[in-house]
Design a protein around this motif. Structure first.
Motif, PDB file in Angstrom:
ATOM      1  N   UNK A   1     -70.428  74.411  24.428  1.00  0.00           N
ATOM      2  CA  UNK A   1     -71.340  75.521  24.722  1.00  0.00           C
ATOM      3  C   UNK A   1     -70.995  76.168  26.065  1.00  0.00           C
ATOM      4  N   UNK A   2     -70.760  75.338  27.074  1.00  0.00           N
ATOM      5  CA  UNK A   2     -70.464  75.839  28.423  1.00  0.00           C
ATOM      6  C   UNK A   2     -69.178  76.664  28.419  1.00  0.00           C
TER       7      UNK A   2
ATOM      8  N   UNK B   1     -69.885  75.438  36.577  1.00  0.00           N
ATOM      9  CA  UNK B   1     -71.103  74.924  35.934  1.00  0.00           C
ATOM     10  C   UNK B   1     -71.650  73.725  36.709  1.00  0.00           C
ATOM     11  N   UNK B   2     -70.788  72.805  37.046  1.00  0.00           N
ATOM     12  CA  UNK B   2     -71.238  71.620  37.784  1.00  0.00           C
ATOM     13  C   UNK B   2     -71.592  71.964  39.225  1.00  0.00           C
ATOM     14  N   UNK B   3     -70.738  72.735  39.885  1.00  0.00           N
ATOM     15  CA  UNK B   3     -70.946  73.075  41.291  1.00  0.00           C
ATOM     16  C   UNK B   3     -72.197  73.904  41.538  1.00  0.00           C
TER      17      UNK B   3
ATOM     18  N   UNK C   1     -67.576  63.541  35.735  1.00  0.00           N
ATOM     19  CA  UNK C   1     -68.169  64.387  34.705  1.00  0.00           C
ATOM     20  C   UNK C   1     -67.216  65.499  34.299  1.00  0.00           C
ATOM     21  N   UNK C   2     -66.555  66.133  35.265  1.00  0.00           N
ATOM     22  CA  UNK C   2     -65.616  67.198  34.918  1.00  0.00           C
ATOM     23  C   UNK C   2     -64.450  66.661  34.096  1.00  0.00           C
TER      24      UNK C   2
ATOM     25  N   UNK D   1     -64.579  77.243  34.470  1.00  0.00           N
ATOM     26  CA  UNK D   1     -65.951  77.374  33.967  1.00  0.00           C
ATOM     27  C   UNK D   1     -66.727  76.079  34.166  1.00  0.00           C
ATOM     28  N   UNK D   2     -66.102  74.958  33.859  1.00  0.00           N
ATOM     29  CA  UNK D   2     -66.747  73.655  34.050  1.00  0.00           C
ATOM     30  C   UNK D   2     -66.968  73.390  35.533  1.00  0.00           C
TER      31      UNK D   2
END
Length: 182
Positions: free
Chosen positions: A44-45, A62-64, A99-100, A58-59
């Protein structure tokens, strides 16, 4: 022997995705206990992204932008990436990097977890003090014909603020016994 990466974002976007088998076999593995919802959320992300470079960026964003940095978190039970994505609001660099890597690998993009040190504090002509609190973790993504490229999902301003608070709590800068002159 080392080589300095000289690839532009455009060059990385255009990189081939025909990864060597040895890279795929080692750097796309995930534990069998990784919940499907991690890969589903990652899809989805990264929806609409056409290449591994933009997926990684993008990831990283998203996390940052979606998680806070904190050194005061408890280690979760079970899968760290799953807990960080769905249960935790904050973590430190190892949570962000783990996580990344998990998110990228869930999409078949070769990634690895890297640890080392930030540059530390300049104290003289060509001298730096690197302390334990300068330890850091980040991610590298593999691009054929380019090699491993660094991505750091940990929010830098929050990490630096925490480092400064630790320095102040330890009596400020200087050459205490916890540093290593480099």
């Amino acid at each position: 022997e080392s080589q300095v990466l000289n690839a532009s974002p455009e060059g990385l976007r255009a990189a081939d995705t025909d990864y060597p088998d040895r890279i795929v076999d080692r750097y796309t593995q995930l534990p069998g206990s990784t919940p499907d919802r991690v890969g589903n959320l990652t899809s989805q992300v990264t929806g609409g992204v056409d290449d591994p470079y933009d997926a990684a960026e993008t990831i990283r964003r998203y996390l940052g932008e979606g998680k806070n940095y904190s050194l005061k978190v408890d280690r979760p039970e079970g899968n760290v990436a799953d807990a960080f994505l769905f249960e935790m609001r904050a973590g430190y660099c190892t949570y962000f990097a783990t996580t990344m890597v998990t998110m990228l690998r869930s999409q078949g993009i070769p990634a690895r977890f890297v640890t080392g040190y930030m540059p530390g504090e300049g104290v003289g002509d060509g001298e730096r003090i690197v302390r334990g609190q300068d330890a850091h973790a980040w991610v590298q993504v593999y691009f054929p014909d380019h090699g491993w490229v660094d991505f750091d999902p940990t929010p830098a301003p929050e990490r630096e603020a925490a480092r400064e608070r630790n320095l102040e709590g330890a009596g400020g800068s200087g050459t205490s016994g916890d540093g290593l002159g480099v």
